[in-house]
Design a protein around this motif. Structure first.
Motif, PDB file in Angstrom:
ATOM      1  N   LYS A   3      41.649  25.846  28.822  1.00  0.00           N
ATOM      2  CA  LYS A   3      40.581  26.147  29.518  1.00  0.00           C
ATOM      3  C   LYS A   3      40.339  27.535  29.620  1.00  0.00           C
ATOM      4  CE  LYS A   3      37.716  24.378  33.306  1.00  0.00           C
ATOM      5  NZ  LYS A   3      37.528  23.532  34.294  1.00  0.00           N
ATOM      6  N   ILE A   4      38.914  27.998  29.104  1.00  0.00           N
ATOM      7  CA  ILE A   4      38.536  29.548  29.136  1.00  0.00           C
ATOM      8  C   ILE A   4      37.317  29.255  30.199  1.00  0.00           C
ATOM      9  CG2 ILE A   4      38.270  31.366  28.152  1.00  0.00           C
ATOM     10  CD1 ILE A   4      39.849  30.232  25.693  1.00  0.00           C
ATOM     11  N   SER A   5      37.368  30.163  31.129  1.00  0.00           N
ATOM     12  CA  SER A   5      36.249  29.995  32.154  1.00  0.00           C
ATOM     13  C   SER A   5      35.879  31.840  32.245  1.00  0.00           C
ATOM     14  CB  SER A   5      36.159  29.335  33.173  1.00  0.00           C
ATOM     15  OG  SER A   5      37.398  29.913  34.061  1.00  0.00           O
ATOM     16  N   GLY A   6      34.524  32.056  32.367  1.00  0.00           N
ATOM     17  CA  GLY A   6      34.275  33.213  32.743  1.00  0.00           C
ATOM     18  C   GLY A   6      33.404  33.596  33.732  1.00  0.00           C
ATOM     19  N   GLU A   7      33.278  34.421  34.314  1.00  0.00           N
ATOM     20  CA  GLU A   7      32.363  34.933  35.517  1.00  0.00           C
ATOM     21  C   GLU A   7      31.855  36.233  35.273  1.00  0.00           C
ATOM     22  OE1 GLU A   7      34.872  35.344  39.325  1.00  0.00           O
ATOM     23  OE2 GLU A   7      34.894  33.273  38.832  1.00  0.00           O
ATOM     24  N   MET A   8      30.876  36.591  35.810  1.00  0.00           N
ATOM     25  CA  MET A   8      30.081  37.910  35.817  1.00  0.00           C
ATOM     26  C   MET A   8      30.579  38.542  37.111  1.00  0.00           C
ATOM     27  SD  MET A   8      29.498  38.766  32.893  1.00  0.00           S
ATOM     28  CE  MET A   8      28.277  40.091  32.919  1.00  0.00           C
ATOM     29  N   GLU A   9      30.855  39.786  37.095  1.00  0.00           N
ATOM     30  CA  GLU A   9      31.226  40.320  38.539  1.00  0.00           C
ATOM     31  C   GLU A   9      30.337  41.746  38.518  1.00  0.00           C
ATOM     32  OE1 GLU A   9      35.219  41.753  39.000  1.00  0.00           O
ATOM     33  OE2 GLU A   9      35.853  39.753  39.306  1.00  0.00           O
ATOM     34  N   TYR A  10      29.681  41.893  39.840  1.00  0.00           N
ATOM     35  CA  TYR A  10      28.777  42.759  39.695  1.00  0.00           C
ATOM     36  C   TYR A  10      29.088  43.991  40.691  1.00  0.00           C
ATOM     37  CZ  TYR A  10      24.245  44.592  42.237  1.00  0.00           C
ATOM     38  OH  TYR A  10      23.282  45.344  42.496  1.00  0.00           O
ATOM     39  N   PHE A  11      28.916  45.222  40.030  1.00  0.00           N
ATOM     40  CA  PHE A  11      29.827  46.446  40.672  1.00  0.00           C
ATOM     41  C   PHE A  11      28.468  47.260  41.163  1.00  0.00           C
ATOM     42  CE2 PHE A  11      33.225  44.660  38.734  1.00  0.00           C
ATOM     43  CZ  PHE A  11      34.340  44.732  39.762  1.00  0.00           C
ATOM     44  N   GLU A  12      28.132  48.055  42.370  1.00  0.00           N
ATOM     45  CA  GLU A  12      27.169  49.128  42.249  1.00  0.00           C
ATOM     46  C   GLU A  12      28.239  50.291  42.641  1.00  0.00           C
ATOM     47  OE1 GLU A  12      24.444  48.530  45.482  1.00  0.00           O
ATOM     48  OE2 GLU A  12      23.439  47.347  44.542  1.00  0.00           O
ATOM     49  N   TYR A  13      27.924  51.401  42.114  1.00  0.00           N
ATOM     50  CA  TYR A  13      28.190  52.705  42.302  1.00  0.00           C
ATOM     51  C   TYR A  13      27.528  53.768  42.466  1.00  0.00           C
ATOM     52  CZ  TYR A  13      28.146  53.216  37.337  1.00  0.00           C
ATOM     53  OH  TYR A  13      27.703  53.434  36.059  1.00  0.00           O
ATOM     54  N   LYS A  14      27.960  55.042  42.774  1.00  0.00           N
ATOM     55  CA  LYS A  14      26.933  56.262  42.749  1.00  0.00           C
ATOM     56  C   LYS A  14      27.646  57.019  41.532  1.00  0.00           C
ATOM     57  CE  LYS A  14      25.465  56.292  47.545  1.00  0.00           C
ATOM     58  NZ  LYS A  14      25.256  57.017  48.628  1.00  0.00           N
ATOM     59  N   ASP A  15      26.548  57.625  40.689  1.00  0.00           N
ATOM     60  CA  ASP A  15      26.999  58.637  39.681  1.00  0.00           C
ATOM     61  C   ASP A  15      27.033  59.813  40.215  1.00  0.00           C
ATOM     62  OD1 ASP A  15      24.430  59.270  39.945  1.00  0.00           O
ATOM     63  OD2 ASP A  15      23.660  58.791  37.952  1.00  0.00           O
ATOM     64  N   ALA A  16      27.331  60.957  39.445  1.00  0.00           N
ATOM     65  CA  ALA A  16      27.653  62.263  39.591  1.00  0.00           C
ATOM     66  C   ALA A  16      26.289  62.970  40.583  1.00  0.00           C
ATOM     67  CB  ALA A  16      27.685  63.109  38.402  1.00  0.00           C
ATOM     68  N   ARG A  17      25.142  62.372  40.250  1.00  0.00           N
ATOM     69  CA  ARG A  17      23.878  62.722  40.885  1.00  0.00           C
ATOM     70  C   ARG A  17      23.690  61.995  42.126  1.00  0.00           C
ATOM     71  NH1 ARG A  17      19.859  62.621  35.943  1.00  0.00           N
ATOM     72  NH2 ARG A  17      21.636  61.901  34.739  1.00  0.00           N
ATOM     73  N   SER A  18      24.347  61.161  42.581  1.00  0.00           N
ATOM     74  CA  SER A  18      23.967  60.329  43.656  1.00  0.00           C
ATOM     75  C   SER A  18      23.297  59.085  43.679  1.00  0.00           C
ATOM     76  CB  SER A  18      23.940  61.262  45.041  1.00  0.00           C
ATOM     77  OG  SER A  18      25.090  61.985  45.522  1.00  0.00           O
ATOM     78  N   GLN A  19      23.129  58.782  42.326  1.00  0.00           N
ATOM     79  CA  GLN A  19      22.131  57.535  42.130  1.00  0.00           C
ATOM     80  C   GLN A  19      22.750  56.383  41.975  1.00  0.00           C
ATOM     81  OE1 GLN A  19      19.989  58.894  38.518  1.00  0.00           O
ATOM     82  NE2 GLN A  19      18.194  59.783  39.571  1.00  0.00           N
ATOM     83  N   VAL A  20      22.347  55.306  42.807  1.00  0.00           N
ATOM     84  CA  VAL A  20      23.200  54.104  42.487  1.00  0.00           C
ATOM     85  C   VAL A  20      22.961  53.328  41.473  1.00  0.00           C
ATOM     86  CG1 VAL A  20      22.943  51.772  43.653  1.00  0.00           C
ATOM     87  CG2 VAL A  20      22.611  53.730  44.876  1.00  0.00           C
ATOM     88  N   ARG A  21      23.932  53.075  40.693  1.00  0.00           N
ATOM     89  CA  ARG A  21      23.971  52.464  39.439  1.00  0.00           C
ATOM     90  C   ARG A  21      24.713  50.891  39.661  1.00  0.00           C
ATOM     91  NH1 ARG A  21      20.908  55.180  35.825  1.00  0.00           N
ATOM     92  NH2 ARG A  21      21.284  57.388  36.200  1.00  0.00           N
ATOM     93  N   THR A  22      24.347  50.281  38.697  1.00  0.00           N
ATOM     94  CA  THR A  22      24.908  48.909  38.553  1.00  0.00           C
ATOM     95  C   THR A  22      25.711  48.526  37.195  1.00  0.00           C
ATOM     96  OG1 THR A  22      23.043  48.037  39.675  1.00  0.00           O
ATOM     97  CG2 THR A  22      24.210  46.363  38.975  1.00  0.00           C
ATOM     98  N   ARG A  23      26.866  48.017  37.461  1.00  0.00           N
ATOM     99  CA  ARG A  23      27.700  47.698  36.155  1.00  0.00           C
ATOM    100  C   ARG A  23      28.211  46.227  36.229  1.00  0.00           C
ATOM    101  NH1 ARG A  23      33.533  48.612  35.393  1.00  0.00           N
ATOM    102  NH2 ARG A  23      33.389  49.105  37.679  1.00  0.00           N
ATOM    103  N   PHE A  24      27.982  45.447  35.457  1.00  0.00           N
ATOM    104  CA  PHE A  24      28.398  44.083  35.310  1.00  0.00           C
ATOM    105  C   PHE A  24      29.722  44.100  34.502  1.00  0.00           C
ATOM    106  CE2 PHE A  24      23.913  43.639  36.165  1.00  0.00           C
ATOM    107  CZ  PHE A  24      24.037  42.721  37.265  1.00  0.00           C
ATOM    108  N   GLU A  25      30.890  43.315  34.931  1.00  0.00           N
ATOM    109  CA  GLU A  25      31.882  42.980  34.310  1.00  0.00           C
ATOM    110  C   GLU A  25      32.384  41.711  34.342  1.00  0.00           C
ATOM    111  OE1 GLU A  25      36.557  44.723  35.290  1.00  0.00           O
ATOM    112  OE2 GLU A  25      34.799  46.156  35.230  1.00  0.00           O
ATOM    113  N   ARG A  26      32.755  41.566  33.005  1.00  0.00           N
ATOM    114  CA  ARG A  26      32.986  39.796  32.782  1.00  0.00           C
ATOM    115  C   ARG A  26      34.491  39.717  33.062  1.00  0.00           C
ATOM    116  NH1 ARG A  26      32.370  36.786  27.177  1.00  0.00           N
ATOM    117  NH2 ARG A  26      33.873  38.594  26.500  1.00  0.00           N
ATOM    118  N   LYS A  27      35.013  38.794  33.936  1.00  0.00           N
ATOM    119  CA  LYS A  27      36.095  38.318  34.194  1.00  0.00           C
ATOM    120  C   LYS A  27      36.300  36.921  33.515  1.00  0.00           C
ATOM    121  CE  LYS A  27      39.490  37.545  37.864  1.00  0.00           C
ATOM    122  NZ  LYS A  27      39.553  37.625  39.365  1.00  0.00           N
ATOM    123  N   VAL A  28      37.613  36.957  32.816  1.00  0.00           N
ATOM    124  CA  VAL A  28      37.843  35.469  32.050  1.00  0.00           C
ATOM    125  C   VAL A  28      39.321  35.209  32.480  1.00  0.00           C
ATOM    126  CG1 VAL A  28      38.399  34.712  29.816  1.00  0.00           C
ATOM    127  CG2 VAL A  28      36.585  36.582  29.896  1.00  0.00           C
TER     128      VAL A  28
END
Length: 148
Positions: free
Chosen positions: A12-37
């Motif tokens: 059985k292989i299952s996956g889910e997307m994880e949502y991350f927010e972070y600030k870049d070098a200019r202090s702007q909020v960025r969003t990143r999605f990462e798949r966890k299998v």
């Protein structure tokens, strides 16, 4: 994502997307999605979770059997020399051993997979060439989805 079952063996292989927010070098909020299998290979009561060493040992045992199977499938069928084991020790004291062995009956080769728990056979199955090939494909998919 993927669910495969064959004679008590389940992958059985299952996956889910994880949502991350972070600030870049200019202090702007960025969003990143990462798949966890999550990968789970289960031989009856023996569960193997995302372990490259065990997955590759299973895959190599299946490939070794298949190579011997195709080379020895004619009139002059001879024995395939295969005996592989995976040991699992649980914290509560139980010991499990998963065996892969080639067997021959009536000049036909079979892969004998059996699970020993505390030195007694709990479950077993004999797989012919086609079923071994199906299991090999499913294990290959599981290896593909392992993240580095």
């Amino acid at each position: 994502m993927l669910d495969f079952e064959l004679d008590g063996i389940r992958i059985k292989i299952s996956g889910e997307m994880e949502y991350f927010e972070y600030k870049d070098a200019r202090s702007q909020v960025r969003t990143r999605f990462e798949r966890k299998v999550n990968i789970r290979v289960q031989f009856w009561d023996c569960i193997i979770l995302g372990n490259l060493q065990n997955f590759s040992l299973i895959k190599s045992s299946l490939l070794y059997f298949m190579q011997g199977y195709w080379k020895r499938s004619g009139k002059e069928a001879s024995k395939i020399d295969l005996a592989t084991e995976i040991y699992r020790h649980h914290p509560h004291g139980d010991a499990q051993t998963l065996h892969f062995a080639a067997r021959q009956k009536n000049k036909k080769n079979f892969l004998h997979i059996f699970l020993e728990s505390n030195e007694s056979i709990v479950n077993e199955v004999y797989l012919d060439g086609q079923k071994v090939l199906m299991l090999d494909i499913a294990i290959g998919k599981a290896l593909y989805f392992l993240t580095p």
